[in-house]
Scaffold this active site. Structure first.
Site, PDB file in Angstrom:
ATOM      1  N   CYS A  35      39.589 -48.995 107.937  1.00 43.55           N
ATOM      2  CA  CYS A  35      40.355 -47.717 107.763  1.00 43.55           C
ATOM      3  C   CYS A  35      41.658 -48.024 108.535  1.00 43.55           C
ATOM      4  CB  CYS A  35      39.559 -46.670 108.252  1.00 43.55           C
ATOM      5  SG  CYS A  35      40.665 -45.029 108.042  1.00 43.55           S
ATOM      6  N   TYR A  58      33.000 -50.887  91.568  1.00 45.12           N
ATOM      7  CA  TYR A  58      34.206 -49.991  91.762  1.00 45.12           C
ATOM      8  C   TYR A  58      35.397 -51.062  91.666  1.00 45.12           C
ATOM      9  CZ  TYR A  58      31.667 -45.896  91.457  1.00 45.12           C
ATOM     10  OH  TYR A  58      30.838 -44.819  90.990  1.00 45.12           O
ATOM     11  N   HIS A  90      36.904 -35.577  89.962  1.00 42.50           N
ATOM     12  CA  HIS A  90      35.438 -36.465  90.214  1.00 42.50           C
ATOM     13  C   HIS A  90      36.019 -37.689  90.954  1.00 42.50           C
ATOM     14  CE1 HIS A  90      32.879 -34.965  86.953  1.00 42.50           C
ATOM     15  NE2 HIS A  90      32.934 -33.964  87.770  1.00 42.50           N
ATOM     16  N   SER A 105      32.375 -34.188  76.671  1.00 38.91           N
ATOM     17  CA  SER A 105      30.915 -33.828  76.214  1.00 38.91           C
ATOM     18  C   SER A 105      30.263 -32.460  76.577  1.00 38.91           C
ATOM     19  CB  SER A 105      29.871 -34.829  76.507  1.00 38.91           C
ATOM     20  OG  SER A 105      29.640 -34.659  77.863  1.00 38.91           O
ATOM     21  N   ASP A 157      40.167 -43.007  85.983  1.00 36.28           N
ATOM     22  CA  ASP A 157      41.150 -43.783  85.638  1.00 36.28           C
ATOM     23  C   ASP A 157      42.379 -43.262  86.209  1.00 36.28           C
ATOM     24  OD1 ASP A 157      42.379 -42.400  83.451  1.00 36.28           O
ATOM     25  OD2 ASP A 157      40.776 -42.917  82.399  1.00 36.28           O
ATOM     26  N   ASN A 182      38.219 -37.813  84.783  1.00 36.83           N
ATOM     27  CA  ASN A 182      38.232 -39.188  84.825  1.00 36.83           C
ATOM     28  C   ASN A 182      38.734 -39.851  86.070  1.00 36.83           C
ATOM     29  OD1 ASN A 182      37.660 -38.978  82.104  1.00 36.83           O
ATOM     30  ND2 ASN A 182      39.576 -39.035  81.259  1.00 36.83           N
ATOM     31  N   GLY A 212      38.228 -34.409  75.048  1.00 38.55           N
ATOM     32  CA  GLY A 212      37.405 -35.384  75.127  1.00 38.55           C
ATOM     33  C   GLY A 212      36.300 -35.455  76.242  1.00 38.55           C
TER      34      GLY A 212
HETATM   35  P1  OAD Z   1      31.218 -37.944  78.106  1.00 37.50           P
HETATM   36  O1  OAD Z   1      31.186 -39.599  77.790  1.00 37.50           O
HETATM   37  O2  OAD Z   1      30.020 -37.361  78.529  1.00 37.50           O
HETATM   38  O3  OAD Z   1      31.836 -37.365  76.746  1.00 37.50           O
HETATM   39  C1  OAD Z   1      33.070 -37.842  76.088  1.00 37.50           C
HETATM   40  C2  OAD Z   1      33.133 -36.992  74.895  1.00 37.50           C
HETATM   41  O4  OAD Z   1      34.431 -37.474  74.144  1.00 37.50           O
HETATM   42  C3  OAD Z   1      32.057 -37.150  73.742  1.00 37.50           C
HETATM   43  O5  OAD Z   1      32.158 -35.635  73.512  1.00 37.50           O
HETATM   44  C4  OAD Z   1      32.798 -37.904  72.753  1.00 37.50           C
HETATM   45  O6  OAD Z   1      32.192 -37.285  71.240  1.00 37.50           O
HETATM   46  C5  OAD Z   1      34.230 -37.454  73.005  1.00 37.50           C
HETATM   47  N1  OAD Z   1      35.209 -38.692  72.471  1.00 37.50           N
HETATM   48  C6  OAD Z   1      34.876 -39.857  72.295  1.00 37.50           C
HETATM   49  N2  OAD Z   1      36.010 -40.506  71.880  1.00 37.50           N
HETATM   50  C7  OAD Z   1      36.790 -39.583  71.637  1.00 37.50           C
HETATM   51  C8  OAD Z   1      38.138 -39.721  71.092  1.00 37.50           C
HETATM   52  N3  OAD Z   1      38.753 -40.706  70.664  1.00 37.50           N
HETATM   53  N4  OAD Z   1      38.988 -38.396  71.203  1.00 37.50           N
HETATM   54  C9  OAD Z   1      38.368 -37.411  71.394  1.00 37.50           C
HETATM   55  N5  OAD Z   1      37.120 -37.176  71.901  1.00 37.50           N
HETATM   56  C10 OAD Z   1      36.449 -38.407  71.908  1.00 37.50           C
HETATM   57  O7  OAD Z   1      32.403 -37.926  79.197  1.00 37.50           O
HETATM   58  P2  OAD Z   1      32.654 -36.665  80.071  1.00 37.50           P
HETATM   59  O8  OAD Z   1      32.426 -35.509  79.281  1.00 37.50           O
HETATM   60  O9  OAD Z   1      34.156 -37.079  80.632  1.00 37.50           O
HETATM   61  O10 OAD Z   1      30.940 -37.785  86.002  1.00 37.50           O
HETATM   62  O11 OAD Z   1      31.501 -36.920  81.258  1.00 37.50           O
HETATM   63  C11 OAD Z   1      31.810 -36.062  82.378  1.00 37.50           C
HETATM   64  C12 OAD Z   1      31.141 -36.538  83.644  1.00 37.50           C
HETATM   65  O12 OAD Z   1      29.755 -37.307  83.176  1.00 37.50           O
HETATM   66  C13 OAD Z   1      32.095 -37.874  84.047  1.00 37.50           C
HETATM   67  O13 OAD Z   1      33.348 -37.522  84.743  1.00 37.50           O
HETATM   68  C14 OAD Z   1      31.056 -38.516  84.732  1.00 37.50           C
HETATM   69  C15 OAD Z   1      29.841 -38.571  83.956  1.00 37.50           C
HETATM   70  O14 OAD Z   1      28.634 -38.841  84.458  1.00 37.50           O
HETATM   71  C16 OAD Z   1      30.838 -38.587  87.264  1.00 37.50           C
HETATM   72  O15 OAD Z   1      31.311 -39.765  87.272  1.00 37.50           O
HETATM   73  C17 OAD Z   1      30.765 -37.632  88.417  1.00 37.50           C
END
Ligand code: OAD
Length: 237
Positions: free
Chosen positions: A135, A52, A108, A176, A93, A91, A174
């Site tokens: 801390c 991290y 998250h 999945s 970030d 996210n 953005g």
């Molecule tokens: P993912 O990596 O699962 O999904 C990212 C999505 O963004 C995909 O469907 C891509 O097609 C899409 N994508 C990529 N580039 C893009 C762009 N330029 N414009 C628009 N869409 C784009 O990420 P998350 O859905 O955020 O959890 O994942 C969910 C969670 O799973 C995260 O927060 C994390 C992870 O494991 C934890 O850390 C608890």
């Protein structure tokens, strides 16, 4: 107009932060179970801190993209018209804040914050942590990244559900749709009769649940969609 927006890794992809699913279950070459679970932190806290620390330092090399800036513009316009934007992000970030959005909900957790496992105090933090970091509240050497790991409960679920119940439109950008409970928000919104929109590079796993899907890059589609909404707000009644 009240809008709730859920963002995922795809909104930061054009800023140069890699998404999760595109890297075959690895996060910057680490299996998730080695760095993003409570068990991993017990097993090897030094590795988890280092992981991290690198992610936190890497924030200094990335900038918000037009999608982040557009959402900040939308938030201001909605606020000025008597409405609201609740921005929920998966996210970790800090690009929404740096793009000008006020009070994004980091369900998250976030890289720029650490938490004491002894007294639960949270601190804003930009540097490197280790097992020896104390801390500032209780003095214990018990700090962990303020990240929701797999198997832990996301933050602010009650506020998010309240905002969805009160909104006119739910938008997912953005993500999945692979990770719950965030992936379930669209089902909650549509069961309450809310309008729903997805903006993603490709159809997400929950795509069929949305009223409308716009496919393409967030950095291009989000500013166009925001312009449409703002134009609608200004239209005389
Ligand atoms: P993912 O990596 O699962 O999904 C990212 C999505 O963004 C995909 O469907 C891509 O097609 C899409 N994508 C990529 N580039 C893009 C762009 N330029 N414009 C628009 N869409 C784009 O990420 P998350 O859905 O955020 O959890 O994942 C969910 C969670 O799973 C995260 O927060 C994390 C992870 O494991 C934890 O850390 C608890």
């Amino acid at each position: 107009m009240k809008i709730v927006i859920l963002t995922g890794a795809g909104i930061s992809a054009e800023s140069g932060i890699s998404t999760f699913r595109d890297s075959n279950g690895l996060w910057e070459k680490h299996p998730i179970e080695d760095v993003a679970t409570p068990e991993a932190f017990v097993r090897n806290p030094a590795l988890v801190h280092r992981f991290y620390n690198l992610r936190r330092l890497a924030l200094k090399d990335v900038e918000p993209n037009p999608a982040h800036f557009a959402l900040a513009r939308l938030q201001q316009a909605l606020h000025a018209s008597g409405g609201s934007l609740t921005l929920v992000t998966q996210n970790v970030d800090n690009l929404h804040t740096r793009g000008g959005s006020a009070s994004p909900i980091h369900m998250h957790g976030e890289l720029t914050s650490i938490r004491c496992t002894h007294c639960n105090a949270r601190e804003y933090f930009e540097d490197e942590t280790s097992v020896d970091t104390r801390c500032q509240n209780c003095g214990e050497r018990a700090m962990r990244p303020n990240i929701v790991w797999f198997g832990e409960m996301p933050f602010a679920m009650q506020s998010i559900e309240t905002a969805i119940a009160a909104c006119d439109l739910f938008v997912s950008i953005g993500t999945s749709g692979a990770v719950y409970p965030a992936a379930g928000f669209v089902h909650m919104a549509s069961s309450l009769g809310k309008d729903t929109l997805e903006i993603n590079l490709e159809p997400s796993e929950g795509s069929a649940a949305f009223n409308e899907s716009r496919l393409g890059k967030a950095g291009e589609l989000v500013p166009l969609w925001v312009d449409e909404i703002i134009k609608g707000l200004k239209r005389p009644l």
